[in-house]
Scaffold this active site. Structure first.
Site, PDB file in Angstrom:
ATOM      1  N   LYS A 120       0.828  -1.207   0.000  1.00  0.00           N
ATOM      2  CA  LYS A 120       0.000   0.000   0.000  1.00  0.00           C
ATOM      3  C   LYS A 120       0.868   1.266   0.000  1.00  0.00           C
ATOM      4  CE  LYS A 120      -1.809   1.935   3.589  1.00  0.00           C
ATOM      5  NZ  LYS A 120      -2.504   2.143   4.857  1.00  0.00           N
ATOM      6  N   ASP A 138      -6.190   0.395   0.481  1.00  0.00           N
ATOM      7  CA  ASP A 138      -6.218   0.543   1.941  1.00  0.00           C
ATOM      8  C   ASP A 138      -7.548  -0.017   2.444  1.00  0.00           C
ATOM      9  OD1 ASP A 138      -8.124   2.350   1.251  1.00  0.00           O
ATOM     10  OD2 ASP A 138      -7.362   3.965   2.508  1.00  0.00           O
TER      11      ASP A 138
END
Ligand code: SF4
Length: 218
Positions: A120, A138
């Site tokens: 991420k 996320d």
């Protein structure tokens, strides 16, 4: 796929004004990296305060590498697991300084070799730092994608990412993280999505799998 067109239309209408494709310089990208590490497992307001405090004392890879551990811990204490984050930020700064001569690398594989940078964080740095098309998955991107039915509930984040990358044209990837995070905070909230009160609260209720089945758990 008309659902994808609807989603893109909504995201474009909401996000376009927040997007700025200005090229960031290396210092700004480095700060983005540190901020993203600080944002892991804590609330946005806490990570912002920690970043402000840290950058008021040290900003560059060299300055942060040279900061005493206790001092760094004190500056970012508000950001949750600060001991672990201190270690990661120190290691990441040192690697960028020694291995990359102070420049944040722009390849996903190289970024992910740096402590504290997972899929991420790497995608956020690529997208918002280097303007390289990337989808950072996320918690909001994960939840919204699974609720709508763009990904299966059992999918891990890499699988969600792969599916989104296949569904959306690459020149629109910049909208996904930013748009879904806003949408996840404002409408498709983790505990009580607004469609529970009325389908009119969400532009996707006509085709959303979670809404149809009234099953919002992800
Ligand atoms: S209909 Fe509900 S669950 Fe589906 S995307 Fe909209 S807010 Fe989220």
């Amino acid at each position: 796929m008309s659902e994808i067109r609807t989603i893109l239309g909504f995201l474009e209408s909401r996000c376009e004004k927040y997007i700025h494709n200005s090229n960031k310089n290396n210092q700004e990208i480095f700060e983005l990296m540190v901020e993203t590490i600080l944002s892991q497992r804590t609330r946005d307001e806490n990570s912002s305060k920690a970043a402000d405090l840290l950058f008021s004392v040290a900003r560059t890879p060299k300055q942060i590498s040279e900061l005493p551990v206790k001092k760094l811990q004190g500056l970012i204490r508000i950001s949750g697991p600060y001991r672990q984050k201190t270690k990661r930020i120190k290691q990441a700064s040192k690697i960028i300084l020694d291995k990359y001569k102070g420049k944040v690398p722009s390849k996903r594989e190289e970024l992910m070799e740096i402590p504290g940078i997972g899929y991420k964080t790497a995608d956020i740095i690529l997208m918002y730092g280097f303007n390289i098309p990337s989808i950072a998955v996320d918690t909001h991107v994960n939840t919204v994608s699974k609720r709508i039915g763009l990904a299966d509930r059992k999918d891990d984040v890499e699988e969600v990412k792969e599916k989104l990358e296949k569904m959306f044209p690459m020149n629109k990837w910049y909208l996904i993280n930013l748009g879904y995070v806003m949408f996840g905070k404002e409408v498709c909230k983790p505990i009580k999505p607004l469609c529970i009160k009325s389908a009119k609260n969400c532009p996707f209720s006509g085709f959303c799998k979670a809404y149809k089945t009234k099953s919002f758990e992800v």
